[in-house]
Write an enzyme that holds these catalytic residues in place. Structure first.
Site, PDB file in Angstrom:
ATOM      1  N   ASN A   1       1.020  -1.130  -0.012  1.00 17.95           N
ATOM      2  CA  ASN A   1      -0.113   0.051  -0.220  1.00 17.95           C
ATOM      3  C   ASN A   1       0.780   1.214   0.221  1.00 17.95           C
ATOM      4  O   ASN A   1       2.087   0.696   0.229  1.00 17.95           O
ATOM      5  CB  ASN A   1      -0.947   0.067   1.339  1.00 17.95           C
ATOM      6  CG  ASN A   1      -0.367   0.008   2.492  1.00 17.95           C
ATOM      7  OD1 ASN A   1       0.590   0.880   2.993  1.00 17.95           O
ATOM      8  ND2 ASN A   1      -0.664  -0.914   3.442  1.00 17.95           N
TER       9      ASN A   1
ATOM     10  N   ASP B   1       1.122  -8.214   1.094  1.00 16.00           N
ATOM     11  CA  ASP B   1       1.917  -7.372   1.862  1.00 16.00           C
ATOM     12  C   ASP B   1       2.199  -7.551   3.199  1.00 16.00           C
ATOM     13  O   ASP B   1       3.314  -7.631   3.684  1.00 16.00           O
ATOM     14  CB  ASP B   1       1.175  -5.877   1.849  1.00 16.00           C
ATOM     15  CG  ASP B   1       2.255  -4.534   2.333  1.00 16.00           C
ATOM     16  OD1 ASP B   1       3.367  -4.584   2.304  1.00 16.00           O
ATOM     17  OD2 ASP B   1       1.463  -3.501   2.434  1.00 16.00           O
TER      18      ASP B   1
ATOM     19  N   SER C   1      -2.859  -6.487  -7.497  1.00 18.02           N
ATOM     20  CA  SER C   1      -4.136  -5.729  -7.555  1.00 18.02           C
ATOM     21  C   SER C   1      -5.487  -6.840  -7.610  1.00 18.02           C
ATOM     22  O   SER C   1      -6.623  -6.564  -7.667  1.00 18.02           O
ATOM     23  CB  SER C   1      -4.303  -4.638  -8.410  1.00 18.02           C
ATOM     24  OG  SER C   1      -3.859  -3.318  -8.085  1.00 18.02           O
TER      25      SER C   1
ATOM     26  N   GLY D   1      -6.377  -9.228  -5.615  1.00 17.12           N
ATOM     27  CA  GLY D   1      -6.866  -9.621  -4.456  1.00 17.12           C
ATOM     28  C   GLY D   1      -7.957  -8.325  -3.878  1.00 17.12           C
ATOM     29  O   GLY D   1      -8.864  -8.058  -4.650  1.00 17.12           O
TER      30      GLY D   1
ATOM     31  N   TYR E   1      -7.825  -5.409  -4.049  1.00 19.77           N
ATOM     32  CA  TYR E   1      -7.985  -4.216  -4.446  1.00 19.77           C
ATOM     33  C   TYR E   1      -8.943  -4.335  -5.938  1.00 19.77           C
ATOM     34  O   TYR E   1      -9.146  -3.606  -6.584  1.00 19.77           O
ATOM     35  CB  TYR E   1      -6.838  -3.641  -5.250  1.00 19.77           C
ATOM     36  CG  TYR E   1      -5.839  -2.988  -4.144  1.00 19.77           C
ATOM     37  CD1 TYR E   1      -6.167  -2.778  -2.967  1.00 19.77           C
ATOM     38  CD2 TYR E   1      -4.832  -2.316  -4.419  1.00 19.77           C
ATOM     39  CE1 TYR E   1      -5.446  -2.261  -1.985  1.00 19.77           C
ATOM     40  CE2 TYR E   1      -3.954  -1.390  -3.714  1.00 19.77           C
ATOM     41  CZ  TYR E   1      -4.374  -1.322  -2.181  1.00 19.77           C
ATOM     42  OH  TYR E   1      -3.817  -0.728  -1.418  1.00 19.77           O
TER      43      TYR E   1
END
Length: 173
Positions: free
Chosen positions: A24, A34, A122, A124, A126
């Protein structure tokens, strides 16, 4: 010529020079890939990210950009952090997503990485469709490698059979 491949697995255990973190913008850890990378790398990774926030990235990392740190306890030498666009926040421009992959390749090249592992940035939390991420990611990586930017091995390390199938379809095209 570089090798591009896809595999089902855990990116935190990859034996590559660099792993890409779907970070992020704060660079201070989060969920999904992350969180897993920060947990596996240990406190040294968070400390390097803090230093980035205090020096070169005071406002955080922009969507589509990438930056490298050491990898802490990971088997890799570097973590390349990139911020994917969040579809839920209205970030729907495919060029932003492509930039995550091309910028990560450029950063990997800059630090001397000869091998790199990417997650499905992106795909997941996002909210991007896995097939769209696969199409954009594979095209961006191929383009970057054709331009001479990047390592000898690019591996997409994916978290589900569905996402793996989407990437394999693009690699076979």
């Amino acid at each position: 010529m570089a090798i591009i491949e896809a595999a089902l697995g855990d990116i935190t255990t990859e034996q590559v020079d660099a792993v890409v973190n779907a970070a992020n913008s704060s660079l201070m850890g989060g969920g999904g890939v992350d969180g897993a990378i920060h947990a596996a790398a240990g406190p040294a990774l968070l400390e390097e990210c803090r230093r980035l926030r205090e020096t070169t990235h005071r406002s955080g990392l922009a969507v589509g950009d990438a930056v490298a740190t050491g990898a802490g306890r990971l088997p890799a030498q570097w973590v390349i952090h990139t911020v994917g666009p969040n579809r839920h926040a209205g970030q729907t421009d495919p060029a932003l997503l492509a930039s995550c992959f091309s910028r990560s390749l450029a950063v990997a090249s800059g630090v001397g990485a000869r091998s790199i592992a990417f997650p499905a940035v992106s795909a997941g939390i996002y909210g991007w469709d896995a097939a769209e991420v696969a199409r954009i990611a594979v095209a961006a990586v191929r383009s970057g490698l054709e331009a001479g930017d990047g390592p000898e091995l690019v591996r997409f390390v994916l978290f589900s059979h569905q996402v793996l199938a989407a990437f394999q379809t693009q690699l076979d095209a």
